[in-house]
Write a protein that holds these residues in place. Structure first.
Motif, short mmCIF file in Angstrom:
data_model
loop_
_atom_site.label_atom_id
_atom_site.label_comp_id
_atom_site.label_asym_id
_atom_site.label_seq_id
_atom_site.Cartn_x
_atom_site.Cartn_y
_atom_site.Cartn_z
N LYS A 1 -8.09 -27.94 17.54
CA LYS A 1 -8.09 -26.52 17.33
C LYS A 1 -9.32 -26.10 16.53
CE LYS A 1 -3.08 -25.80 17.32
NZ LYS A 1 -1.91 -25.32 16.52
N ALA A 2 -9.81 -24.91 16.84
CA ALA A 2 -10.92 -24.38 16.06
C ALA A 2 -10.45 -24.10 14.63
CB ALA A 2 -11.43 -23.09 16.70
N PRO A 3 -11.32 -24.28 13.65
CA PRO A 3 -10.93 -24.01 12.27
C PRO A 3 -10.46 -22.57 12.10
CG PRO A 3 -13.06 -25.10 12.36
CD PRO A 3 -12.71 -24.72 13.77
N ARG A 4 -9.46 -22.37 11.26
CA ARG A 4 -8.96 -21.02 11.00
C ARG A 4 -10.05 -20.19 10.34
NH1 ARG A 4 -6.37 -18.66 6.52
NH2 ARG A 4 -6.21 -20.67 5.46
N ALA A 5 -10.31 -19.01 10.89
CA ALA A 5 -11.38 -18.15 10.37
C ALA A 5 -10.84 -16.80 9.92
CB ALA A 5 -12.47 -17.95 11.43
N TRP A 6 -9.55 -16.74 9.60
CA TRP A 6 -8.98 -15.51 9.09
C TRP A 6 -8.25 -15.80 7.78
CZ3 TRP A 6 -3.80 -16.05 8.45
CH2 TRP A 6 -3.14 -16.95 9.29
N GLN A 7 -8.09 -14.77 6.98
CA GLN A 7 -7.33 -14.89 5.74
C GLN A 7 -6.19 -13.91 5.76
OE1 GLN A 7 -9.52 -14.62 2.07
NE2 GLN A 7 -7.67 -14.37 0.84
N ARG A 8 -5.03 -14.39 5.38
CA ARG A 8 -3.87 -13.51 5.27
C ARG A 8 -3.90 -12.84 3.90
NH1 ARG A 8 1.13 -12.66 3.39
NH2 ARG A 8 2.73 -11.91 4.83
N MET A 9 -3.78 -11.52 3.91
CA MET A 9 -3.78 -10.74 2.68
C MET A 9 -2.34 -10.45 2.24
SD MET A 9 -6.95 -10.48 2.10
CE MET A 9 -8.46 -10.75 3.02
N LEU A 10 -2.17 -10.07 0.99
CA LEU A 10 -0.83 -9.79 0.49
C LEU A 10 -0.22 -8.56 1.14
CD1 LEU A 10 -1.15 -10.64 -3.30
CD2 LEU A 10 0.04 -11.94 -1.53
N SER A 11 -1.05 -7.71 1.72
CA SER A 11 -0.53 -6.56 2.46
C SER A 11 0.08 -6.98 3.79
CB SER A 11 -1.66 -5.56 2.74
OG SER A 11 -2.63 -6.15 3.59
N GLY A 12 -0.18 -8.23 4.19
CA GLY A 12 0.26 -8.71 5.49
C GLY A 12 -0.84 -8.71 6.53
N ARG A 13 -1.98 -8.10 6.22
CA ARG A 13 -3.12 -8.07 7.16
C ARG A 13 -3.71 -9.47 7.31
NH1 ARG A 13 -3.04 -3.32 10.05
NH2 ARG A 13 -2.94 -1.52 8.66
N ARG A 14 -4.25 -9.72 8.50
CA ARG A 14 -5.02 -10.94 8.73
C ARG A 14 -6.45 -10.53 9.02
NH1 ARG A 14 -1.56 -15.27 12.39
NH2 ARG A 14 0.22 -15.48 10.98
N LEU A 15 -7.33 -10.83 8.09
CA LEU A 15 -8.72 -10.42 8.21
C LEU A 15 -9.55 -11.53 8.82
CD1 LEU A 15 -10.81 -8.19 7.54
CD2 LEU A 15 -11.22 -9.40 5.39
N ASP A 16 -10.12 -11.24 9.98
CA ASP A 16 -11.01 -12.19 10.64
C ASP A 16 -12.33 -12.21 9.87
OD1 ASP A 16 -12.89 -13.48 12.32
OD2 ASP A 16 -11.87 -12.82 14.13
N LEU A 17 -12.66 -13.35 9.29
CA LEU A 17 -13.84 -13.42 8.43
C LEU A 17 -15.14 -13.39 9.22
CD1 LEU A 17 -12.63 -16.10 5.87
CD2 LEU A 17 -12.30 -13.63 5.84
N LEU A 18 -15.10 -13.82 10.47
CA LEU A 18 -16.31 -13.84 11.28
C LEU A 18 -16.55 -12.52 12.00
CD1 LEU A 18 -16.03 -17.42 12.80
CD2 LEU A 18 -17.25 -16.69 10.74
N ASP A 19 -15.48 -11.79 12.25
CA ASP A 19 -15.59 -10.50 12.94
C ASP A 19 -14.60 -9.53 12.30
OD1 ASP A 19 -16.27 -8.53 14.73
OD2 ASP A 19 -14.95 -9.27 16.32
N PRO A 20 -14.87 -9.11 11.07
CA PRO A 20 -13.90 -8.29 10.33
C PRO A 20 -13.70 -6.91 10.95
CG PRO A 20 -15.98 -8.42 9.13
CD PRO A 20 -16.09 -9.37 10.28
#
Length: 215
Positions: A11-30
């Protein structure tokens, strides 16, 4: 052949971060749709300026720093439009994801880091109704305010002499003085949110319901 099959199935490395609001922010394409001010305030209140190498019982957070920079920008340019004051408040907002890297480390990382930071900054600006790229004149103003704040931080918290700080950051604007009292993270977070809401109302943004609340 087996080795090739195994390598292609990884699998490709995970490139998103889960925020406490529940959002998943794509770090490479925010995406602006995945950015919430509550997440920014929470993160910045827990990111320490100077990599935490400051005196006192609390770190001086990027959230508190950002509030001061907005205040200094308005001091330098009286009558500064609320949207540019908001830009000043958000000038380090990308650090809620990437942390506060000191300038020498940013330089060592080079262009790729700056590109990544710029993409995230553009998404944040669009989310809050600002131009994706800050006008050069406003960017210079915010940088001047940023350096002025750094002067006070350096001399009061980070062990710099006045002479050293003047050499690195220049002289603070005439008529402005600051005594820094680093705030606990929850207090800095609340101050940042309060300032954001005042400026958001001034620029005509409809405040979104809080994604989550802090005590």
């Amino acid at each position: 052949m087996a080795a090739t099959a195994r390598s292609t199935s990884k699998k490709a490395p995970r490139a998103w971060q889960r925020m406490l609001s529940g959002r998943r922010l794509d770090l490479l394409d925010p995406s602006p749709f995945d950015i919430e001010v509550e997440d920014i305030a929470h993160g910045l209140a827990r990111v320490a300026r100077w990599n935490g190498q400051t005196i006192g019982g609390h770190a001086f957070s990027v959230a508190q720093h950002s509030c001061v920079v907005e205040e200094i920008a308005a001091h330098i340019r009286p009558g500064l439009e609320p949207k540019w004051r908001l830009a000043a408040l958000l000038h380090d907002a990308s650090e809620y994801v990437i942390g506060d890297m000191i300038s020498p480390f940013k330089a060592a990382l080079g262009v790729s880091y700056k590109d990544f930071e710029a993409r995230l900054e553009h998404a944040i600006h669009i989310r809050f109704g600002l131009p994706a790229k800050t006008p050069v004149e406003i960017k210079k103003l915010i940088k001047e305010a940023d350096k002025a704040c750094a002067f006070f931080e350096a001399t009061q918290l980070a062990g710099f002499t006045r002479t050293e700080a003047l050499g690195f950051f220049g002289k603070p604007p005439a008529g402005y003085d600051l005594v820094i009292d680093p705030l606990p993270a929850p207090v800095a977070q609340q101050r940042y949110l309060e300032r954001y809401r005042v400026l958001a109302e001034a620029v005509g943004l409809v405040p979104a319901p809080d994604a989550w609340h802090t005590e």
